[in-house]
Motif scaffolding. Structure first.
Motif, PDB file in Angstrom:
ATOM      1  N   VAL A   1      -2.455  18.717   1.646  1.00 33.78           N
ATOM      2  CA  VAL A   1      -2.467  19.154   3.041  1.00 33.78           C
ATOM      3  C   VAL A   1      -1.489  20.320   3.170  1.00 33.78           C
ATOM      4  N   PRO A   2      -1.837  21.395   3.893  1.00 37.50           N
ATOM      5  CA  PRO A   2      -0.891  22.504   4.055  1.00 37.50           C
ATOM      6  C   PRO A   2       0.468  22.015   4.528  1.00 37.50           C
ATOM      7  N   ALA A   3       1.507  22.531   3.916  1.00 39.08           N
ATOM      8  CA  ALA A   3       2.857  22.024   4.173  1.00 39.08           C
ATOM      9  C   ALA A   3       3.251  22.164   5.641  1.00 39.08           C
ATOM     10  N   THR A   4       2.853  23.260   6.270  1.00 36.74           N
ATOM     11  CA  THR A   4       3.194  23.448   7.675  1.00 36.74           C
ATOM     12  C   THR A   4       2.535  22.391   8.548  1.00 36.74           C
ATOM     13  N   LEU A   5       1.254  22.101   8.281  1.00 35.63           N
ATOM     14  CA  LEU A   5       0.548  21.073   9.047  1.00 35.63           C
ATOM     15  C   LEU A   5       1.151  19.700   8.795  1.00 35.63           C
ATOM     16  N   ALA A   6       1.492  19.398   7.541  1.00 40.21           N
ATOM     17  CA  ALA A   6       2.109  18.113   7.222  1.00 40.21           C
ATOM     18  C   ALA A   6       3.444  17.952   7.939  1.00 40.21           C
ATOM     19  N   PHE A   7       4.213  19.025   7.981  1.00 34.38           N
ATOM     20  CA  PHE A   7       5.503  18.971   8.677  1.00 34.38           C
ATOM     21  C   PHE A   7       5.306  18.745  10.170  1.00 34.38           C
TER      22      PHE A   7
ATOM     23  N   THR B   1       7.048  29.836   2.602  1.00 34.35           N
ATOM     24  CA  THR B   1       7.472  29.208   1.347  1.00 34.35           C
ATOM     25  C   THR B   1       7.366  27.689   1.383  1.00 34.35           C
ATOM     26  N   ALA B   2       6.745  27.148   2.445  1.00 34.41           N
ATOM     27  CA  ALA B   2       6.688  25.687   2.571  1.00 34.41           C
ATOM     28  C   ALA B   2       5.878  25.052   1.451  1.00 34.41           C
ATOM     29  N   GLY B   3       4.807  25.727   1.012  1.00 36.94           N
ATOM     30  CA  GLY B   3       3.977  25.173  -0.050  1.00 36.94           C
ATOM     31  C   GLY B   3       4.644  25.181  -1.416  1.00 36.94           C
TER      32      GLY B   3
ATOM     33  N   ASP C   1       8.187   9.593   3.573  1.00 38.50           N
ATOM     34  CA  ASP C   1       7.101   9.174   2.680  1.00 38.50           C
ATOM     35  C   ASP C   1       5.763   9.740   3.139  1.00 38.50           C
ATOM     36  N   LEU C   2       5.568   9.786   4.461  1.00 35.15           N
ATOM     37  CA  LEU C   2       4.332  10.349   4.989  1.00 35.15           C
ATOM     38  C   LEU C   2       4.238  11.834   4.683  1.00 35.15           C
ATOM     39  N   LEU C   3       5.346  12.549   4.808  1.00 32.73           N
ATOM     40  CA  LEU C   3       5.363  13.978   4.484  1.00 32.73           C
ATOM     41  C   LEU C   3       5.053  14.206   3.015  1.00 32.73           C
ATOM     42  N   LEU C   4       5.623  13.382   2.151  1.00 35.72           N
ATOM     43  CA  LEU C   4       5.369  13.519   0.719  1.00 35.72           C
ATOM     44  C   LEU C   4       3.919  13.177   0.383  1.00 35.72           C
ATOM     45  N   ALA C   5       3.374  12.160   1.054  1.00 34.71           N
ATOM     46  CA  ALA C   5       1.979  11.783   0.810  1.00 34.71           C
ATOM     47  C   ALA C   5       1.024  12.893   1.240  1.00 34.71           C
ATOM     48  N   LEU C   6       1.265  13.494   2.384  1.00 31.94           N
ATOM     49  CA  LEU C   6       0.416  14.594   2.842  1.00 31.94           C
ATOM     50  C   LEU C   6       0.509  15.784   1.890  1.00 31.94           C
ATOM     51  N   ALA C   7       1.707  16.040   1.367  1.00 36.84           N
ATOM     52  CA  ALA C   7       1.862  17.147   0.421  1.00 36.84           C
ATOM     53  C   ALA C   7       1.092  16.879  -0.868  1.00 36.84           C
TER      54      ALA C   7
ATOM     55  N   LEU D   1       0.828  -1.200   0.000  1.00 37.70           N
ATOM     56  CA  LEU D   1       0.000   0.000   0.000  1.00 37.70           C
ATOM     57  C   LEU D   1       0.861   1.248   0.000  1.00 37.70           C
ATOM     58  N   GLU D   2       0.437   2.220  -0.759  1.00 35.31           N
ATOM     59  CA  GLU D   2       1.130   3.492  -0.847  1.00 35.31           C
ATOM     60  C   GLU D   2       0.704   4.382   0.321  1.00 35.31           C
ATOM     61  N   PRO D   3       1.563   5.301   0.793  1.00 32.77           N
ATOM     62  CA  PRO D   3       1.220   6.118   1.960  1.00 32.77           C
ATOM     63  C   PRO D   3      -0.087   6.885   1.828  1.00 32.77           C
ATOM     64  N   ARG D   4      -0.402   7.402   0.651  1.00 36.43           N
ATOM     65  CA  ARG D   4      -1.677   8.109   0.488  1.00 36.43           C
ATOM     66  C   ARG D   4      -2.859   7.176   0.698  1.00 36.43           C
TER      67      ARG D   4
END
Length: 285
Positions: free
Chosen positions: A145-151, A224-226, A135-141, A6-9
């Motif tokens: 999902v807002p980059a700050t929240l994903a981070f 600039t996170a997004g 991988d989770l950070l990339l999936a949330l992006a 399964l892929e993270p997304r």
């Protein structure tokens, strides 16, 4: 343990759909099916014995706490008292509460709530144990999902093993110095536990400070996170699309059946040819 099917997304969307399902479902049988499905995901990923023991501990304490609390504080009617813990004539506590009893309906309600909570807990453990933070950070992006929240989410997950290792080192150091956490002297035990929290907290603050300095040195900024890009990309496979299609179909079907039963129960709409669907929704869902 790393899951390659399964892929993270897919894992994130599975948890979101499962969270909706456990809210919509009221039957113990249907919720048990959801819970067994979450355990199946963990079983297929090949967990270690340590992770199995940790999951069993989580499930035991959450199940016991929910069932016990619901059995005592259940306030719906009708309710049947199985036995009395504190009689009404007991000084102070009995007179203030009118007696503390364990109710049969509360036990059943506690089982329902524990199945809801344990399903999402098991899927959450599955995601944490089988997904790398990057991988989770990339999936949330990629899920917008807002980059700050994903981070923040990935950083919190990254800190879980760090806190666990820090606590393990502190507790081991305390035992080597002759301290025992379970003693008859309750005051000394509480003092020792509080003293153990201080180095754990100091270590976490130190790690957080180093992490903040590292993030700033790499040019991370909420503004600039997004706009950040990645060399890596995620791609869903047949298993991902198949699982999401099945879960989405189940979610849409259950919502439709619940809406039909709601209209029937409240007198908005009734069709005689739907009576089997009404019965199925009431008894199974």
């Amino acid at each position: 343990m790393r899951n390659t099917i399964l892929e993270p997304r897919t894992k994130i969307l599975t948890m979101l759909i499962a969270g909706c399902l456990v809210i919509l479902l009221d039957s113990a049988t249907a919720l048990l099916v959801c819970f067994l499905g979450s355990l199946t995901l963990i079983a297929l990923s090949g967990p270690t014995w340590r992770q199995i023991g940790l999951l069993c501990a989580f499930l035991f304490f959450t199940t016991w706490g929910l069932i016990y609390s619901q059995a005592i504080f259940y306030n719906e009617f009708p309710r049947t008292a199985l036995f009395t813990l504190v009689p009404p004539e007991f000084p102070l506590i009995g007179k203030m509460t009118g007696g503390i009893r364990v109710y049969r309906e509360g036990l059943f309600h506690g089982v329902i709530q524990s199945l809801r909570f344990n399903t999402t807990l098991a899927i959450g453990c599955f995601i944490v144990w089988t997904t790398q933070p990057r991988d989770l950070l990339l999936a949330l992006a990629q899920l917008r999902v807002p980059a700050t929240l994903a981070f923040m989410v990935t950083t919190a997950l990254h800190f879980i093993p760090v806190v666990a290792n820090e606590a393990s080192a502190v507790f081991r150091s305390q035992r080597l110095r002759g301290f025992r956490y379970f003693r008859l002297n309750l005051l000394a035990t509480c003092r020792g536990v509080i003293n153990s929290f201080r180095p754990i907290l100091a270590g976490n603050i130190r790690h957080a400070t180093h992490l903040g300095e590292s993030v700033e040195s790499r040019g991370f900024s909420p503004e600039t996170a997004g706009q950040r890009t990645s060399l890596r990309s995620l791609k869903m496979g047949a298993w991902d699309f198949g699982l999401l299609a099945v879960l989405t179909a189940c979610l849409i079907s259950i919502i439709g059946l619940k809406l039909l039963y709601f209209c029937y129960a409240n007198g908005f709409y009734y069709a005689s040819w739907l009576r089997h669907i009404y019965t199925f929704t009431r008894e199974v869902l």
